[in-house]
Design a protein around this motif. Structure first.
Motif, short mmCIF file in Angstrom:
data_model
loop_
_atom_site.label_atom_id
_atom_site.label_comp_id
_atom_site.label_asym_id
_atom_site.label_seq_id
_atom_site.Cartn_x
_atom_site.Cartn_y
_atom_site.Cartn_z
N ASN A 140 -37.35 -28.29 -13.83
CA ASN A 140 -36.51 -29.25 -13.12
C ASN A 140 -35.28 -28.58 -12.52
OD1 ASN A 140 -38.31 -31.17 -13.96
ND2 ASN A 140 -36.93 -32.20 -15.37
N ILE A 141 -34.73 -27.61 -13.25
CA ILE A 141 -33.59 -26.85 -12.74
C ILE A 141 -33.99 -26.04 -11.51
CG2 ILE A 141 -32.05 -24.90 -13.23
CD1 ILE A 141 -31.95 -25.89 -16.15
N GLY A 142 -35.21 -25.50 -11.55
CA GLY A 142 -35.73 -24.76 -10.40
C GLY A 142 -35.99 -23.30 -10.65
N ILE A 143 -35.82 -22.85 -11.90
CA ILE A 143 -35.91 -21.41 -12.14
C ILE A 143 -37.34 -20.88 -12.15
CG2 ILE A 143 -33.73 -21.37 -13.40
CD1 ILE A 143 -35.28 -21.14 -15.98
N ASP A 144 -38.32 -21.75 -11.91
CA ASP A 144 -39.67 -21.24 -11.71
C ASP A 144 -39.81 -20.67 -10.30
OD1 ASP A 144 -39.32 -23.96 -10.88
OD2 ASP A 144 -41.48 -24.16 -10.61
N ASN A 145 -38.79 -20.89 -9.47
CA ASN A 145 -38.73 -20.29 -8.13
C ASN A 145 -37.64 -19.21 -8.11
OD1 ASN A 145 -40.63 -22.10 -6.85
ND2 ASN A 145 -39.06 -23.68 -7.03
N ASN A 146 -37.75 -18.31 -7.17
CA ASN A 146 -36.73 -17.28 -7.02
C ASN A 146 -35.41 -17.90 -6.56
OD1 ASN A 146 -38.52 -15.18 -7.70
ND2 ASN A 146 -39.22 -14.98 -5.58
N PHE A 147 -34.30 -17.26 -6.92
CA PHE A 147 -33.00 -17.74 -6.48
C PHE A 147 -32.93 -17.77 -4.96
CE2 PHE A 147 -31.62 -15.77 -10.67
CZ PHE A 147 -31.48 -17.00 -11.31
N TYR A 178 -18.49 -7.43 -0.46
CA TYR A 178 -19.16 -6.95 -1.68
C TYR A 178 -20.53 -6.37 -1.35
CZ TYR A 178 -15.71 -9.37 -4.65
OH TYR A 178 -14.57 -9.78 -5.28
N ALA A 179 -21.27 -7.08 -0.49
CA ALA A 179 -22.62 -6.64 -0.14
C ALA A 179 -22.60 -5.31 0.60
CB ALA A 179 -23.30 -7.72 0.70
N ASN A 180 -21.63 -5.14 1.48
CA ASN A 180 -21.52 -3.87 2.21
C ASN A 180 -21.16 -2.72 1.26
OD1 ASN A 180 -22.10 -5.04 4.69
ND2 ASN A 180 -19.96 -5.53 5.11
N ARG A 181 -20.41 -3.04 0.23
CA ARG A 181 -20.00 -2.01 -0.73
C ARG A 181 -21.10 -1.69 -1.74
NH1 ARG A 181 -15.46 -3.75 -4.84
NH2 ARG A 181 -17.32 -4.61 -5.85
N ASP A 182 -21.72 -2.75 -2.32
CA ASP A 182 -22.67 -2.54 -3.43
C ASP A 182 -24.12 -2.88 -3.09
OD1 ASP A 182 -20.48 -1.88 -5.04
OD2 ASP A 182 -20.16 -3.97 -5.62
N GLY A 183 -24.35 -3.40 -1.89
CA GLY A 183 -25.70 -3.83 -1.55
C GLY A 183 -25.87 -5.30 -1.87
N TYR A 184 -26.68 -6.01 -1.13
CA TYR A 184 -26.84 -7.46 -1.29
C TYR A 184 -27.44 -7.84 -2.64
CZ TYR A 184 -25.55 -8.20 3.58
OH TYR A 184 -24.84 -8.25 4.76
N GLU A 185 -28.38 -7.07 -3.11
CA GLU A 185 -29.01 -7.39 -4.40
C GLU A 185 -28.00 -7.36 -5.53
OE1 GLU A 185 -32.71 -5.89 -7.25
OE2 GLU A 185 -32.51 -5.13 -5.20
N ASN A 186 -27.15 -6.34 -5.54
CA ASN A 186 -26.12 -6.25 -6.58
C ASN A 186 -25.04 -7.32 -6.39
OD1 ASN A 186 -27.21 -4.05 -8.00
ND2 ASN A 186 -26.28 -2.58 -6.59
N ASP A 217 -25.34 -10.22 -5.25
CA ASP A 217 -25.85 -11.54 -5.69
C ASP A 217 -25.67 -11.78 -7.18
OD1 ASP A 217 -26.60 -12.67 -3.28
OD2 ASP A 217 -28.63 -11.83 -3.33
N THR A 218 -25.49 -10.71 -7.94
CA THR A 218 -25.35 -10.88 -9.40
C THR A 218 -23.94 -11.29 -9.82
OG1 THR A 218 -24.78 -8.55 -9.83
CG2 THR A 218 -27.13 -9.14 -9.80
N TYR A 219 -22.98 -11.14 -8.91
CA TYR A 219 -21.61 -11.48 -9.29
C TYR A 219 -20.84 -12.27 -8.22
CZ TYR A 219 -20.33 -7.32 -6.51
OH TYR A 219 -20.18 -6.40 -5.50
N SER A 220 -21.42 -12.44 -7.06
CA SER A 220 -20.74 -13.18 -6.00
C SER A 220 -21.70 -14.17 -5.36
CB SER A 220 -20.20 -12.22 -4.93
OG SER A 220 -19.52 -12.94 -3.91
N TYR A 248 -26.03 -15.28 -12.42
CA TYR A 248 -24.78 -14.53 -12.39
C TYR A 248 -24.55 -13.80 -13.71
CZ TYR A 248 -23.65 -17.20 -8.19
OH TYR A 248 -23.69 -17.74 -6.94
N MET A 249 -23.92 -12.64 -13.59
CA MET A 249 -23.56 -11.86 -14.77
C MET A 249 -22.52 -12.62 -15.60
SD MET A 249 -21.05 -9.09 -12.92
CE MET A 249 -19.91 -8.87 -14.26
N ASN A 250 -22.32 -12.15 -16.81
CA ASN A 250 -21.34 -12.74 -17.71
C ASN A 250 -19.95 -12.71 -17.07
OD1 ASN A 250 -20.17 -13.73 -20.11
ND2 ASN A 250 -19.71 -11.66 -20.80
N GLU A 251 -19.28 -13.88 -16.97
CA GLU A 251 -17.95 -13.96 -16.39
C GLU A 251 -17.03 -14.76 -17.32
OE1 GLU A 251 -17.87 -15.39 -12.38
OE2 GLU A 251 -19.08 -13.74 -11.60
N PRO A 252 -16.41 -14.12 -18.30
CA PRO A 252 -15.55 -14.81 -19.25
C PRO A 252 -14.33 -15.46 -18.60
CG PRO A 252 -16.10 -12.60 -20.03
CD PRO A 252 -16.53 -12.68 -18.60
N TRP A 253 -14.05 -15.11 -17.36
CA TRP A 253 -12.87 -15.60 -16.66
C TRP A 253 -13.14 -16.84 -15.79
CZ3 TRP A 253 -15.36 -10.94 -15.74
CH2 TRP A 253 -16.12 -10.86 -14.58
#
Length: 320
Positions: free
Chosen positions: A119-126, A213-221, A223-226, A284-289
């Motif tokens: 129902n959330i949708g995680i059977d599909n790619n982000f 961020y994408a230009n610096r770290d690549g789009y795949e990376n 996507d994990t934090y932005s 998304y990665m762990n974001e305690p903030w």
């Protein structure tokens, strides 16, 4: 010599007879009225029962049609899943094919979670099969990698956080600000510093930030934090990144303030949004903030029921 009845006595006798006949007539009318009413009610009751029986037949036919849509193999799989017997409140027949496929790929996951995750949708790619965010301009709006607010979305009633509890010009919706001010004030009284360092972001701001961020770290990376523009919770005016005014917000998880927030944020309607535990749900990665305002009732329920992601809460209790 025959004796005749006195006229007065005769009239009195006739009057008495008329009275008796009138009473009998009235009783008869009452009886007939009651008999008719009972017959009518019985008829209505019969009609009601017939209507109920007809509705049951219609419902049964609809259920039979649902079953007819599936192959023998699918029916066997359904029996294994046993969804109906488990009475999962958020089960959706329109997702049954997806439940089956996701269960085949994840046989060790229990059925309730299978239903919830699909129902959330995680059977599909982000960022696939995306849709507009439900409950826009409310505290329950859902924004993630499947639901977006779009380019033109601007939250209503944006106001500034108290200058004592922010790092300059930070805004949230009015209700979120009032709750944040109370939370930061309560923390301060106990010797802790909670400061807002990033709050509402416009679509264009997020677009620039994400692409940098994408230009610096690549789009795949990236996507994990932005979030991609239009998919950021910050655009709702309900999300806030915090620090303790001493070290970088990215180290907030190592502070005593973070420990305080874990125990108290829900009292003010805030939840910790992204954790390592729910990374497979949020993407998304762990974001305690990063905290999200949802209101005291929801935040408290999530705390008490140990629900780690807003997605899970939403599709368990709010999805319509």
């Amino acid at each position: 010599m025959n004796k005749r009845k006195h006229p007065k006595r005769r009239r009195k006798h006739l009057g008495f007879i008329k009275l008796i006949l009138t009473i009998i007539f009235i009783i008869l009318l009452i009886y007939l009225f009651k008999l008719g009413a009972n017959t009518m009610f019985k008829k209505d009751d019969t009609n009601t029962k017939n209507d109920n029986n007809e509705q049951e037949v219609v419902n049964k036919k609809e259920e039979d049609k649902e079953e007819e849509k599936y192959t023998k193999e699918e029916k066997e799989q359904l029996e294994k899943l046993d969804y109906v017997n488990e009475k999962i409140d958020y089960f959706k027949w329109e997702n049954i094919d997806r439940y089956i496929k996701y269960k085949e790929k994840n046989p060790t996951i229990d059925n309730k979670k299978i239903v919830l995750y699909v129902n959330i949708g995680i059977d599909n790619n982000f960022y696939t099969n995306t849709d507009t965010s439900p409950d826009q301009h409310t505290n329950t709006v859902l924004v993630n990698k499947y639901y977006y607010v779009g380019e033109k979305y601007v939250p209503k009633n944006l106001v500034s956080i108290d200058s004592k509890y922010q790092s300059g010009g930070k805004k949230l919706t009015r209700e979120a600000v009032e709750a944040f001010n109370k939370m930061a004030s309560a923390a301060k009284e106990e010797g802790y510093t909670i400061r807002a360092v990033s709050t509402y972001r416009s679509y264009s701001y997020q677009n620039t930030l994400y692409n940098n961020y994408a230009n610096r770290d690549g789009y795949e990376n990236a996507d994990t934090y932005s979030a991609r523009p239009g998919y950021s919770e910050h655009q709702t005016g309900l999300a806030v990144d915090v620090d303790n005014a001493k070290i970088s917000y990215t180290s907030f998880g190592q502070t005593k303030e973070f420990a305080w927030m874990k125990e108290n944020a829900h009292k003010y309607g805030y939840i910790l949004r992204y954790t390592k535990e729910n990374e497979f749900i949020t993407g998304y990665m762990n974001e305690p903030w990063h905290y999200r305002y949802v209101g005291v009732e929801i935040a408290t329920k999530m705390k008490n029921e140990n629900i780690s992601s807003y997605e899970e809460y939403y599709f368990m209790y709010l999805d319509k």
